[in-house]
Design a protein around this motif. Structure first.
Motif, PDB file in Angstrom:
ATOM      1  N   ASP A 138       0.802  -1.214   0.000  1.00  0.00           N
ATOM      2  CA  ASP A 138       0.000   0.000   0.000  1.00  0.00           C
ATOM      3  C   ASP A 138       0.845   1.279   0.000  1.00  0.00           C
ATOM      4  O   ASP A 138       0.340   2.354   0.343  1.00  0.00           O
ATOM      5  CB  ASP A 138      -0.956   0.024   1.209  1.00  0.00           C
ATOM      6  CG  ASP A 138      -2.340  -0.484   0.836  1.00  0.00           C
ATOM      7  OD1 ASP A 138      -2.606  -0.655  -0.370  1.00  0.00           O
ATOM      8  OD2 ASP A 138      -3.148  -0.721   1.753  1.00  0.00           O
ATOM      9  N   LEU A 139       2.100   1.176  -0.399  1.00  0.00           N
ATOM     10  CA  LEU A 139       2.893   2.384  -0.588  1.00  0.00           C
ATOM     11  C   LEU A 139       2.435   3.096  -1.857  1.00  0.00           C
ATOM     12  O   LEU A 139       1.997   2.462  -2.816  1.00  0.00           O
ATOM     13  CB  LEU A 139       4.382   2.050  -0.702  1.00  0.00           C
ATOM     14  CG  LEU A 139       5.055   1.480   0.548  1.00  0.00           C
ATOM     15  CD1 LEU A 139       6.473   1.048   0.214  1.00  0.00           C
ATOM     16  CD2 LEU A 139       5.055   2.491   1.687  1.00  0.00           C
ATOM     17  N   PHE A 140       2.548   4.414  -1.863  1.00  0.00           N
ATOM     18  CA  PHE A 140       2.211   5.220  -3.038  1.00  0.00           C
ATOM     19  C   PHE A 140       3.510   5.758  -3.605  1.00  0.00           C
ATOM     20  O   PHE A 140       4.214   6.524  -2.951  1.00  0.00           O
ATOM     21  CB  PHE A 140       1.276   6.361  -2.632  1.00  0.00           C
ATOM     22  CG  PHE A 140       0.947   7.326  -3.738  1.00  0.00           C
ATOM     23  CD1 PHE A 140       0.540   6.869  -4.982  1.00  0.00           C
ATOM     24  CD2 PHE A 140       1.046   8.703  -3.527  1.00  0.00           C
ATOM     25  CE1 PHE A 140       0.241   7.769  -6.010  1.00  0.00           C
ATOM     26  CE2 PHE A 140       0.740   9.598  -4.534  1.00  0.00           C
ATOM     27  CZ  PHE A 140       0.329   9.125  -5.773  1.00  0.00           C
ATOM     28  N   VAL A 141       3.843   5.356  -4.853  1.00  0.00           N
ATOM     29  CA  VAL A 141       5.143   5.672  -5.447  1.00  0.00           C
ATOM     30  C   VAL A 141       4.935   6.334  -6.813  1.00  0.00           C
ATOM     31  O   VAL A 141       5.052   5.681  -7.849  1.00  0.00           O
ATOM     32  CB  VAL A 141       6.020   4.407  -5.593  1.00  0.00           C
ATOM     33  CG1 VAL A 141       7.446   4.793  -6.012  1.00  0.00           C
ATOM     34  CG2 VAL A 141       6.059   3.624  -4.286  1.00  0.00           C
ATOM     35  N   PRO A 142       4.644   7.644  -6.835  1.00  0.00           N
ATOM     36  CA  PRO A 142       4.447   8.316  -8.116  1.00  0.00           C
ATOM     37  C   PRO A 142       5.735   8.773  -8.777  1.00  0.00           C
ATOM     38  O   PRO A 142       5.739   9.148  -9.949  1.00  0.00           O
ATOM     39  CB  PRO A 142       3.607   9.540  -7.723  1.00  0.00           C
ATOM     40  CG  PRO A 142       4.081   9.866  -6.342  1.00  0.00           C
ATOM     41  CD  PRO A 142       4.379   8.539  -5.693  1.00  0.00           C
ATOM     42  N   GLY A 143       6.856   8.780  -8.034  1.00  0.00           N
ATOM     43  CA  GLY A 143       8.107   9.322  -8.539  1.00  0.00           C
ATOM     44  C   GLY A 143       8.168  10.818  -8.336  1.00  0.00           C
ATOM     45  O   GLY A 143       7.190  11.450  -7.915  1.00  0.00           O
TER      46      GLY A 143
END
Length: 434
Positions: A409-414
């Motif tokens: 559930d990590l959010f990794v948009p960069g």
């Protein structure tokens, strides 16, 4: 997990919806959209560009596209946050703890503004992250001293405004000193604010903008938050040489300061994006500060009240807030202020259906890992337990990145190319949509 909306007959994906709000908030602070509307008049002489922050390279690229004439200069950004430019040099350095590359970058920016005249113009592109990216120890101090200060500040739980007030009084470049070095050239500062309250003199510790604080203010903050700094730093802060230039110094008289993006504007954009999708949105505040886990528990209480009693807002609704929380490090786990906020929030809504949340830093990085933040809902604590993670222990150990990574559930948009602080979006909807 996607949900079926019995009212519309279509599949509703809470995560996708929350990401759309994050994207709207970031777009509202996109340098390509905002730089062109804040250009100063062309000078008779040279145009020199300087800048620092996690979005400085993108700001520089946007300025190059919009500027109607020749320009030159240097900006510094975090490793991996660069962007292609033609005439503006992009330097990279470490964040959140300074390094030698940052020291060289500070020296380069000071070189860029030396020897200018009244006919020249300096455009300063300043955004969040610039404090760590511009180490420049005051006379008698070393880079090691500045690193020690940064590490102590990051572990202290002090708000960003307090940290930057301290930083600018041990620096040879912060607290307006970079602008003073450019005199007599005019300096126009274009600021993307990540500071609650949007005081431009505190963004990146104000390298081009002085404020009224002095060394006694810094010493008072060190005492108030129990911050332990090297003795040589404390000796420096007790000397008059630590005082930064005052705002009434004549060298700043012709300068201009413009906040071109802020958390408030981005929160309004996120709210508008929610309403376009048929869900009402409310903004609690764009300037929330405090211990991340405490702010998380308060937000959880509000979300539970809406979910179970339809007050103070009626569902479905998105509850938005911004600002910058803090984390007082008590252990050496992996995490960041947004994942710590969410871990506390998840504990507060455990077992409650119909609540989904995203908390993320708009620059794309939360803490020292590669995620901007994370997602959670009423099942988060149970899913962590199934993955062998005790949610309460993870929070106590400042190990929230590990907990959210375990349940994917990590959010990794960069990197996003901008930084207007944190976005917290909490969706409270009907339970039968679950």
């Amino acid at each position: 997990m996607a949900a079926f909306d019995v009212n519309t007959g279509v599949t509703f994906d809470p995560k996708r919806f929350l990401v759309s709000l994050f994207q709207a908030a970031v777009a509202a602070a996109d340098p390509d959209r905002i730089i062109a509307t804040h250009l100063p008049p062309k000078p008779r002489g040279r145009t020199i560009v300087i800048g620092a922050g996690k979005g400085a390279a993108q700001m520089a690229a946007a300025l190059e596209q919009a500027w109607p004439g020749p320009l030159e200069g240097s900006v510094v950004t975090r490793y991996g946050f660069s962007a292609p430019t033609q005439n503006i040099e992009v330097l990279e350095a470490a964040h959140p703890v300074p390094d030698e590359a940052g020291l060289r970058a500070s020296q380069r920016l000071l070189q860029r503004v030396s020897g200018l005249t009244r006919d020249d113009l300096v455009i300063a592109l300043i955004c969040g992250g610039g404090s760590a990216l511009l180490p420049a120890p005051a006379t008698g101090l070393t880079l090691a001293d500045e690193i020690a200060v940064n590490e102590a500040l990051l572990a202290s739980g002090a708000p960003i405004s307090a940290m930057n007030t301290i930083r600018k009084h041990i620096s040879a470049i912060k607290g307006g000193r970079l602008a003073a070095a450019a005199y007599p050239a005019k300096v126009v500062s274009l600021i993307v604010s990540d500071i609650p309250g949007d005081n431009p003199a505190l963004v990146a510790s104000g390298p081009t903008i002085p404020d009224g604080s002095d060394r006694n203010d810094a010493l008072a903050l060190i005492g108030a938050y129990g911050i332990r700094l090297p003795s040589v730093v404390m000796t420096h802060l007790k000397s008059p040489e630590a005082n930064a230039p005052r705002p009434d110094d004549p060298c700043f008289a012709d300068n201009e300061v413009h906040i071109i993006a802020s958390a408030g504007v981005s929160l309004e954009a996120a709210a508008a994006a929610s309403r376009r999708q048929g869900i009402e949105a409310v903004i609690l505040s764009d300037a929330i500060e405090g211990e991340a886990r405490d702010v998380g528990s308060v937000h959880a209480a509000i979300a539970r009240e809406v979910a179970t009693k339809q007050r103070p807002f009626r569902k479905p609704v998105v509850i938005l807030s911004g600002g910058e929380t803090t984390v007082t490090l008590k252990a050496k786990g992996k995490g960041g202020r947004n994942s710590e906020f969410l871990q506390s929030f998840a504990l507060g809504i455990a077992g409650v259906q119909g609540i989904d949340a995203l908390a993320a830093d708009t620059d794309g990085i939360d803490g020292s890992e590669n995620n901007a933040g994370a997602f959670c809902n009423g099942s988060t604590v149970a899913r962590m337990r199934s993955a062998g993670i005790d949610a309460k222990v993870a929070l106590a150990d400042n190990n929230t990145w590990t907990a959210f990574q375990a349940i994917d559930d990590l959010f990794v948009p960069g990197p996003t190319g901008t930084n207007v602080n944190d976005l917290r979006a909490i969706l409270v909807r009907e339970a039968d949509m679950c």
